[in-house]
Design a protein around this motif. Structure first.
Motif, short mmCIF file in Angstrom:
data_model
loop_
_atom_site.label_atom_id
_atom_site.label_comp_id
_atom_site.label_asym_id
_atom_site.label_seq_id
_atom_site.Cartn_x
_atom_site.Cartn_y
_atom_site.Cartn_z
N THR A 91 0.88 -1.28 0.00
CA THR A 91 0.09 -0.10 -0.02
C THR A 91 0.85 1.30 0.12
O THR A 91 2.01 1.36 0.79
CB THR A 91 -0.82 0.11 1.27
N MET A 92 0.54 2.13 -0.87
CA MET A 92 1.07 3.33 -0.96
C MET A 92 0.03 4.71 -0.55
O MET A 92 -1.13 4.68 -1.32
CB MET A 92 1.79 3.83 -2.15
N GLY A 93 0.39 5.40 0.22
CA GLY A 93 -0.79 6.36 0.74
C GLY A 93 -0.85 7.86 0.01
O GLY A 93 -1.55 7.72 -1.22
N PHE A 94 0.23 8.62 -0.02
CA PHE A 94 0.29 9.98 -0.69
C PHE A 94 1.43 9.82 -1.71
O PHE A 94 2.09 11.12 -1.42
CB PHE A 94 0.21 10.95 0.26
N GLY A 95 1.95 9.07 -2.07
CA GLY A 95 3.17 9.07 -3.01
C GLY A 95 2.97 8.27 -4.32
O GLY A 95 1.99 7.68 -4.52
N ARG A 96 4.06 8.59 -5.27
CA ARG A 96 3.84 7.75 -6.48
C ARG A 96 5.07 6.80 -6.66
O ARG A 96 6.16 7.20 -6.32
CB ARG A 96 4.17 8.90 -7.60
N LEU A 97 4.74 5.62 -7.08
CA LEU A 97 5.76 4.82 -7.45
C LEU A 97 6.19 4.63 -8.87
O LEU A 97 5.24 4.74 -9.66
CB LEU A 97 5.21 3.32 -7.15
N LYS A 98 7.15 5.13 -9.01
CA LYS A 98 8.00 4.87 -10.67
C LYS A 98 8.99 3.65 -10.53
O LYS A 98 9.75 3.58 -9.95
CB LYS A 98 8.85 6.27 -10.80
N ILE A 99 8.58 3.01 -11.70
CA ILE A 99 9.35 1.71 -11.93
C ILE A 99 9.98 1.65 -13.17
O ILE A 99 9.48 2.08 -14.13
CB ILE A 99 8.75 0.51 -11.73
N ARG A 100 11.27 1.65 -13.36
CA ARG A 100 12.08 1.37 -14.66
C ARG A 100 12.85 0.42 -14.87
O ARG A 100 13.49 0.05 -13.71
CB ARG A 100 12.73 2.98 -15.02
#
Length: 183
Positions: free
Chosen positions: A170-179
Motif C-alpha cells: 500500500t502507498m498512501g500519498f506518493g507515487r511509485l515509479k518503476i523503470r
C-alpha cells in the motif's frame, strides 16, 4: 443431542491460505509444476477449510531448500530516506516500511538468489523509485495506491532468464515509479 468430535479439524487462517498460494506460484515459476497443475492446486487451496486439505495439496510440491525457506528482510524508517544500490543481496521477500520520506531501490546490479522476488511496500507519504534489471519481469497487480497511481511501462522485449519481481502493498500519498535499467 449431538456430541462434538474429540479432535475437531483445525481450520486454516488467511495467512495459511496465502502461504499455500505462494508455494504453488513459486513451484510454477521455478518449473516444478505445469500451468494446469498450478490452476488445479489454486482451486483446491482457495476452497480448502482445514489444514489437512492444504497439506494434501502441497504434499506433491518439492521441499524448499533450507537456505530458501522464509528469507525475509525488512527495511524500515519513520522518516528520511531508504536507499539501496550497488551489488546488494536481495532476499526472497523484501518488506519496505516508511511513514514519511522517499524510497530508492536500485536492483540493476543486485545479486538475486531466487527467481521470484516479492517486494512489499508499506508507505505513508513520499515517492518510491525502483530500478529493476533490464531483463526483469515486473508484476504490480498487488499494489494499492491511495493518492497517485504508479508509473510503469512494461518492456516490449525482454530476454528470458531474468528475475520475476512482484510488487505489492500500500502507498498512501506518493507515487511509485518503476523503470528498467539501460544496461
Amino acid at each position: 443431542m449431538t456430541s462434538l468430535p474429540e479432535n475437531p479439524p483445525s481450520l486454516i487462517s488467511e495467512d495459511d491460505r496465502d502461504t499455500a498460494v505462494q508455494r504453488l506460484q513459486e513451484a510454477y515459476a521455478e518449473g516444478h509444476i505445469s500451468h494446469e497443475e498450478m490452476d488445479e492446486g489454486l482451486d483446491q487451496v482457495l476452497t480448502a477449510k482445514t489444514h489437512s486439505e492444504l497439506v494434501s495439496v502441497l504434499a506433491s510440491l518439492p521441499e524448499l531448500p533450507e537456505g530458501n525457506a522464509g528469507t525475509t528482510s525488512t527495511i524500515a524508517a519513520a522518516g528520511g530516506r531508504i536507499q539501496r544500490r550497488g551489488a546488494w543481496r536481495v532476499p526472497r521477500t523484501l518488506k519496505v516500511e516508511s511513514a514519511f520520506g522517499r524510497v530508492r531501490l536500485d536492483l540493476s546490479r543486485a545479486v538475486f538468489e531466487h527467481p521470484v522476488i516479492d517486494i512489499e511496500l508499506q508507505l505513508g507519504t513520499g515517492n518510491a523509485k525502483i530500478t529493476v534489471p533490464r531483463d526483469a519481469i515486473v508484476d504490480v497487480e498487488g499494489l494499492h495506491t491511495g493518492w497517485k497511481d504508479s508509473r510503469y511501462k512494461t518492456r516490449r522485449r525482454s530476454r528470458p532468464g531474468g528475475p520475476r519481481i512482484r510488487i505489492s502493498g500500500t502507498m498512501g500519498f506518493g507515487r511509485l515509479k518503476i523503470r528498467h535499467a539501460r544496461r
